[in-house]
Design an enzyme around this catalytic site. Structure first.
Site, PDB file in Angstrom:
ATOM      1  N   CYS A 289     -38.417 -81.108  16.855  1.00 24.84           N
ATOM      2  CA  CYS A 289     -37.137 -80.087  16.557  1.00 24.84           C
ATOM      3  C   CYS A 289     -37.337 -79.805  15.081  1.00 24.84           C
ATOM      4  O   CYS A 289     -38.220 -80.229  14.313  1.00 24.84           O
ATOM      5  CB  CYS A 289     -36.017 -81.078  16.584  1.00 24.84           C
ATOM      6  SG  CYS A 289     -35.648 -82.020  18.189  1.00 24.84           S
TER       7      CYS A 289
ATOM      8  N   ARG B  96     -40.626 -74.841  16.465  1.00 23.24           N
ATOM      9  CA  ARG B  96     -40.451 -76.381  16.814  1.00 23.24           C
ATOM     10  C   ARG B  96     -39.540 -76.687  17.956  1.00 23.24           C
ATOM     11  O   ARG B  96     -39.773 -77.955  18.227  1.00 23.24           O
ATOM     12  CB  ARG B  96     -39.924 -77.224  15.270  1.00 23.24           C
ATOM     13  CG  ARG B  96     -40.841 -76.992  14.378  1.00 23.24           C
ATOM     14  CD  ARG B  96     -40.141 -77.683  12.851  1.00 23.24           C
ATOM     15  NE  ARG B  96     -40.259 -79.018  13.094  1.00 23.24           N
ATOM     16  CZ  ARG B  96     -41.394 -79.682  12.418  1.00 23.24           C
ATOM     17  NH1 ARG B  96     -42.172 -78.784  11.595  1.00 23.24           N
ATOM     18  NH2 ARG B  96     -41.424 -80.911  12.221  1.00 23.24           N
TER      19      ARG B  96
ATOM     20  N   TRP C 110     -36.013 -79.458  20.577  1.00 27.15           N
ATOM     21  CA  TRP C 110     -36.890 -79.383  21.832  1.00 27.15           C
ATOM     22  C   TRP C 110     -36.465 -80.907  22.558  1.00 27.15           C
ATOM     23  O   TRP C 110     -36.441 -81.930  21.905  1.00 27.15           O
ATOM     24  CB  TRP C 110     -38.295 -79.689  21.193  1.00 27.15           C
ATOM     25  CG  TRP C 110     -39.484 -79.567  22.425  1.00 27.15           C
ATOM     26  CD1 TRP C 110     -39.724 -78.318  23.105  1.00 27.15           C
ATOM     27  CD2 TRP C 110     -40.014 -80.766  23.038  1.00 27.15           C
ATOM     28  NE1 TRP C 110     -40.502 -78.693  24.129  1.00 27.15           N
ATOM     29  CE2 TRP C 110     -40.753 -80.003  24.305  1.00 27.15           C
ATOM     30  CE3 TRP C 110     -39.895 -82.153  23.017  1.00 27.15           C
ATOM     31  CZ2 TRP C 110     -41.516 -81.009  25.021  1.00 27.15           C
ATOM     32  CZ3 TRP C 110     -40.839 -82.753  23.555  1.00 27.15           C
ATOM     33  CH2 TRP C 110     -41.304 -82.192  24.627  1.00 27.15           C
TER      34      TRP C 110
ATOM     35  N   ASN D 123     -34.779 -85.220  13.913  1.00 24.28           N
ATOM     36  CA  ASN D 123     -36.352 -84.776  14.678  1.00 24.28           C
ATOM     37  C   ASN D 123     -37.000 -86.217  14.929  1.00 24.28           C
ATOM     38  O   ASN D 123     -37.059 -86.927  13.745  1.00 24.28           O
ATOM     39  CB  ASN D 123     -37.124 -83.723  13.612  1.00 24.28           C
ATOM     40  CG  ASN D 123     -38.529 -83.643  14.155  1.00 24.28           C
ATOM     41  OD1 ASN D 123     -38.781 -83.492  15.382  1.00 24.28           O
ATOM     42  ND2 ASN D 123     -39.297 -83.546  13.042  1.00 24.28           N
ATOM     43  N   GLY D 124     -37.324 -86.355  15.948  1.00 21.46           N
ATOM     44  CA  GLY D 124     -38.177 -87.717  16.142  1.00 21.46           C
ATOM     45  C   GLY D 124     -37.859 -88.376  17.311  1.00 21.46           C
ATOM     46  O   GLY D 124     -36.909 -87.785  18.118  1.00 21.46           O
TER      47      GLY D 124
ATOM     48  N   GLU E 191     -59.903 -73.751  28.029  1.00 21.19           N
ATOM     49  CA  GLU E 191     -58.712 -73.080  27.233  1.00 21.19           C
ATOM     50  C   GLU E 191     -58.241 -71.979  28.132  1.00 21.19           C
ATOM     51  O   GLU E 191     -56.814 -71.657  27.949  1.00 21.19           O
ATOM     52  CB  GLU E 191     -59.702 -72.662  25.843  1.00 21.19           C
ATOM     53  CG  GLU E 191     -58.924 -71.700  25.035  1.00 21.19           C
ATOM     54  CD  GLU E 191     -57.610 -72.151  24.466  1.00 21.19           C
ATOM     55  OE1 GLU E 191     -57.439 -73.314  24.473  1.00 21.19           O
ATOM     56  OE2 GLU E 191     -56.713 -71.474  24.052  1.00 21.19           O
TER      57      GLU E 191
ATOM     58  N   LYS F 278     -54.220 -71.506  28.803  1.00 22.82           N
ATOM     59  CA  LYS F 278     -53.513 -70.289  28.585  1.00 22.82           C
ATOM     60  C   LYS F 278     -52.793 -69.811  29.872  1.00 22.82           C
ATOM     61  O   LYS F 278     -51.427 -69.438  29.722  1.00 22.82           O
ATOM     62  CB  LYS F 278     -54.410 -69.001  28.386  1.00 22.82           C
ATOM     63  CG  LYS F 278     -55.220 -68.971  26.962  1.00 22.82           C
ATOM     64  CD  LYS F 278     -54.551 -69.276  25.693  1.00 22.82           C
ATOM     65  CE  LYS F 278     -54.276 -70.647  25.505  1.00 22.82           C
ATOM     66  NZ  LYS F 278     -54.010 -71.190  24.017  1.00 22.82           N
TER      67      LYS F 278
ATOM     68  N   GLU G 293     -49.632 -72.365  30.756  1.00 20.32           N
ATOM     69  CA  GLU G 293     -48.643 -72.408  29.838  1.00 20.32           C
ATOM     70  C   GLU G 293     -47.768 -71.274  29.899  1.00 20.32           C
ATOM     71  O   GLU G 293     -46.602 -71.454  29.545  1.00 20.32           O
ATOM     72  CB  GLU G 293     -48.902 -72.882  28.327  1.00 20.32           C
ATOM     73  CG  GLU G 293     -49.595 -71.874  27.491  1.00 20.32           C
ATOM     74  CD  GLU G 293     -49.867 -72.481  26.114  1.00 20.32           C
ATOM     75  OE1 GLU G 293     -50.917 -72.265  25.492  1.00 20.32           O
ATOM     76  OE2 GLU G 293     -48.962 -72.885  25.411  1.00 20.32           O
TER      77      GLU G 293
ATOM     78  N   HIS H 133     -68.270 -82.340  44.126  1.00 23.08           N
ATOM     79  CA  HIS H 133     -67.908 -83.760  43.925  1.00 23.08           C
ATOM     80  C   HIS H 133     -66.257 -84.041  44.566  1.00 23.08           C
ATOM     81  O   HIS H 133     -65.908 -85.341  44.195  1.00 23.08           O
ATOM     82  CB  HIS H 133     -68.273 -84.226  43.110  1.00 23.08           C
ATOM     83  CG  HIS H 133     -69.612 -84.186  42.541  1.00 23.08           C
ATOM     84  ND1 HIS H 133     -70.981 -85.061  43.244  1.00 23.08           N
ATOM     85  CD2 HIS H 133     -70.345 -83.547  41.813  1.00 23.08           C
ATOM     86  CE1 HIS H 133     -71.920 -84.671  42.795  1.00 23.08           C
ATOM     87  NE2 HIS H 133     -71.827 -83.547  41.898  1.00 23.08           N
TER      88      HIS H 133
ATOM     89  N   LYS I 244     -43.847 -74.426  19.731  1.00 26.82           N
ATOM     90  CA  LYS I 244     -45.269 -74.048  19.120  1.00 26.82           C
ATOM     91  C   LYS I 244     -45.914 -75.395  18.272  1.00 26.82           C
ATOM     92  O   LYS I 244     -47.041 -75.616  18.462  1.00 26.82           O
ATOM     93  CB  LYS I 244     -44.906 -72.972  17.893  1.00 26.82           C
ATOM     94  CG  LYS I 244     -46.120 -72.635  16.873  1.00 26.82           C
ATOM     95  CD  LYS I 244     -46.872 -71.818  18.059  1.00 26.82           C
ATOM     96  CE  LYS I 244     -48.356 -71.360  17.354  1.00 26.82           C
ATOM     97  NZ  LYS I 244     -49.337 -70.930  18.408  1.00 26.82           N
TER      98      LYS I 244
HETATM   99  C1  AGP Z   1     -51.840 -73.901  22.959  1.00 24.57           C
HETATM  100  O1  AGP Z   1     -51.818 -72.387  23.539  1.00 24.57           O
HETATM  101  C2  AGP Z   1     -50.618 -74.647  22.895  1.00 24.57           C
HETATM  102  N1  AGP Z   1     -49.459 -74.113  22.925  1.00 24.57           N
HETATM  103  C3  AGP Z   1     -50.961 -76.028  22.393  1.00 24.57           C
HETATM  104  O2  AGP Z   1     -51.810 -76.615  23.345  1.00 24.57           O
HETATM  105  C4  AGP Z   1     -51.377 -76.460  20.925  1.00 24.57           C
HETATM  106  O3  AGP Z   1     -52.733 -76.010  20.918  1.00 24.57           O
HETATM  107  C5  AGP Z   1     -51.212 -77.841  20.774  1.00 24.57           C
HETATM  108  O4  AGP Z   1     -50.036 -78.096  20.669  1.00 24.57           O
HETATM  109  C6  AGP Z   1     -51.910 -78.391  19.425  1.00 24.57           C
HETATM  110  O5  AGP Z   1     -51.054 -77.604  18.333  1.00 24.57           O
HETATM  111  P1  AGP Z   1     -51.753 -77.511  16.780  1.00 24.57           P
HETATM  112  O6  AGP Z   1     -53.073 -76.908  17.067  1.00 24.57           O
HETATM  113  O7  AGP Z   1     -50.741 -76.906  16.062  1.00 24.57           O
HETATM  114  O8  AGP Z   1     -52.012 -79.215  16.516  1.00 24.57           O
END
Ligand code: AGP
Length: 606
Positions: free
Chosen positions: A2, A27, A72, A98-99, A479, A483, A486, A502, A601
């Site tokens: 958070c 956050r 969050w 936060n935590g 990757e 994308k 998410e 397999h 983020k």
């Molecule tokens: C990527 O699109 C994500 N939102 C997520 O996987 C991100 O890369 C991950 O949480 C790691 O974040 P960071 O690079 O800030 O450590």
């Protein structure tokens, strides 16, 4: 995980806190809230949903100080009740947090037995009540007694109705900074100093259960014994420019289009007849002695790590393993002083990555951070750091940070290859020249936007996808699948192309498309065979292939072409295709692209 923020001073605390929360929304954006003191009473306003919901509904009297929170959710649903700040049962104390408090259940049970009632499902409310229980007129003492009861990692900010002149804060293994001004009577608290509005603050970072008593004109920091201690005061360069979409519909699209420039920035000033890093504090002697690498990261950063691992193997001939940070911290790793730890994180605040890094410190390994945010915890806590210089990445979905990560990791792999005498100067020169072509390659991909959009539109109806690749195209496929998951909420799994047969191939049918990343020349013929296998099962096939591969269109239903390059550099252009493909599918499905549901983020809890 958070964002916490606090303000006491001559300006309007409400306005300062709302502006701070805007910068902390990365956050978490499940709910937000602000609390203050008015005429000897705690006043609060909190709201489920994004910060805009709080802004639209906020009504608070003239408060003398404020604490503010963006959430969050970890404990308890996303609703107004579970939003912070939380009050103790006497409504004298307000707290933001936060935590995670790992032992909150047993603490709550004890408090329930004492007759204390709760109005939320959060672990936070337990802390507020514990502080109230220990309070005998001194909030610092009450918080110190409470800290000794808590297990977990956290940052806490507390106010008491009888102390309208102070905010108390504490942190354990969780970032928390206090800023104060020499010129004005004001002090601020934030999970991230980049949320302070100006760069002329003196900043201290709290750690190890330190407690700060923050007042308009003074800050006192206490250790666990409640002795007042002096701390290192830092002056940080803070980018105070407000983020802007610069005419793009979403931050994600803007950040995708920034990549030709951000890659140039990642390369700039790092080659002059050989690779060098001005800011890298790790000595060449240390790096020459390393025998292997342990690469840590989460999500996108772990995918960049997978690419780095292949590069280091191919060029520096050093063994390396990539570990998802949340797993790494509970391993019993075979690492030593000759292992280089490479911790990759865009934000530099990811709790799992920081915790895994901390674990490795007992093995006395040298460590290197690869990071975009220069004032972040990771950048401050690693022996050496390489910055991405990509500028703030606002969209939750990482795009430009990923390609900058692989750009600097490519340079670093070349650097290691030179130190370990595996590549000559002229070999590195050739590769660097090819690397400099990458921004143009990405422009070529961006110019195909209408084609990619049209193809994405066609595929937007499907609910399940396989993404496949080999060699350097496997992390690229992983990757791209991340994308899509998410931001479009579509099920997309990435597999090594040879592995489908397999087991997973059993899932394929006409409504289950396969996206194949085919730009790894070394395994090109193999992936063609894999494509024919999936085609035979009726799956629609989209291939991302080098421009000189004329055969692939005979097999695939759709092909998006990328400029040809050497295998080691192929992830760049193909990844941009993956980003645009996910972006347009999400757009077609009407998703919240920049702030997808359930995400944040920066993931600052385990
Ligand atoms: C990527 O699109 C994500 N939102 C997520 O996987 C991100 O890369 C991950 O949480 C790691 O974040 P960071 O690079 O800030 O450590």
């Amino acid at each position: 995980m958070c964002g916490v923020f606090g303000y006491i001073g001559i300006r309007n605390p409400l306005e300062v806190c709302l502006s701070g929360l805007e910068k902390l929304e990365y956050r978490g954006y499940d709910s937000s809230g602000i609390g203050g003191i008015f005429e000897g009473q705690i006043v609060l306003c909190k709201k489920a949903g994004k910060l805009s919901a709080l802004k639209n509904s906020i009504q608070l009297p003239q408060i003398s100080l404020a604490i503010a929170h963006t959430r969050w959710a970890t404990h308890g649903k996303v609703n107004d009740e579970n939003a912070h700040p939380h009050l103790d049962f006497t409504q004298s104390i307000a707290l933001i947090h936060n935590g995670i408090i790992e032992n909150y259940k047993e603490l709550k049970n004890d408090l329930l037995k004492e007759g204390i009632t709760f109005s939320s499902d959060t672990d936070t409310e337990v802390i507020a009540n514990l502080i109230a229980k220990y309070y005998e007129g001194d909030l610092v003492q009450a918080l110190n007694a409470t800290l000794s009861q808590l297990k977990g990692i956290f940052a806490l900010v507390v106010i008491h109705k009888d102390h309208p002149d102070q905010i108390i804060a504490a942190a354990r293994d969780c970032p928390l900074s206090i800023g104060y001004s020499d010129q004005e009577d004001e002090s601020l608290i934030s999970s991230d100093p980049n949320a302070f509005e100006e760069s002329n603050y003196n900043i201290v970072f709290l750690k190890d259960d330190e407690i700060a008593k923050v007042q308009k004109k003074s800050i006192k920091i206490y250790n666990k014994n409640l002795d007042i201690i002096s701390k290192k005061i830092e002056r940080l360069e803070i980018d105070i420019r407000p983020p802007s979409k610069e005419g793009f519909e979403h931050y994600m699209l803007k950040e995708i289009f920034e990549q030709p420039l951000t890659i140039k920035k990642a390369l700039l000033g790092r080659y002059d007849e050989d690779i060098f890093f001005e800011e890298l504090k790790l000595s060449t002697d240390v790096l020459k002695k390393i025998k292997n690498l342990w690469i840590l990261g989460c999500g996108t950063s772990s995918h960049a790590g997978r690419i780095a691992s292949l590069l280091v193997e191919d060029w520096a001939r050093l063994p390396s393993s990539v570990e998802i940070a949340s797993e790494a911290r509970y391993r019993n790793p075979l690492i030593s002083e000759e292992t280089l730890i490479v911790a990759i994180s865009q934000s530099g605040e990811t709790a799992d990555t920081l915790a895994a890094l901390k674990e490795t410190k007992k093995y006395h390994c040298p460590n290197l951070g690869i990071c975009n945010v220069k004032n972040s915890t990771l950048a401050r806590e690693t022996d050496g750091v390489i910055l991405l210089k990509a500028g703030p990445e606002i969209s939750v979905c990482s795009t430009k940070a990923f390609t900058s990560q692989i750009a600097v990791l490519t340079l670093f792999s070349l650097y290691l290859a030179r130190l370990h005498n595996q590549l000559s100067k002229s070999q590195v020169k050739t590769i660097f020249e090819e690397l400099q072509e990458i921004p143009k390659h990405i422009e070529t991909v961006l110019n195909q936007l209408p084609t990619i959009q049209a193809i994405a539109k066609k595929y937007a109806k499907f609910e399940h996808f396989f993404f496949m690749g080999r060699g350097y195209m496997l992390p690229t496929a992983m990757e791209a699948a991340l994308k899509l998951k998410e931001i479009s909420y579509v099920n997309a799994n990435a597999y090594p192309a040879g592995e489908l047969k397999h087991g997973p191939i059993a899932l394929l049918h006409s409504q289950f498309p396969v996206v194949a990343f085919c730009a790894h020349k070394k395994t090109r013929d193999k992936i063609i065979s894999n494509l024919t296998e999936v085609k035979a099962r009726g799956s629609p096939v989209l291939a991302i292939a080098p421009s000189d591969d004329s055969e692939i269109k005979e097999i695939a239903d759709d092909v998006i072409y990328v400029p040809k390059t050497r295998d080691e550099l192929a992830p760049f252009s193909s990844s941009v295709v993956g980003q645009l493909f996910a972006y347009f599918i999400a757009k077609e499905r009407g998703c919240d692209i920049d702030q997808p549901r359930n995400l944040a983020k920066s993931v600052t809890v385990e």
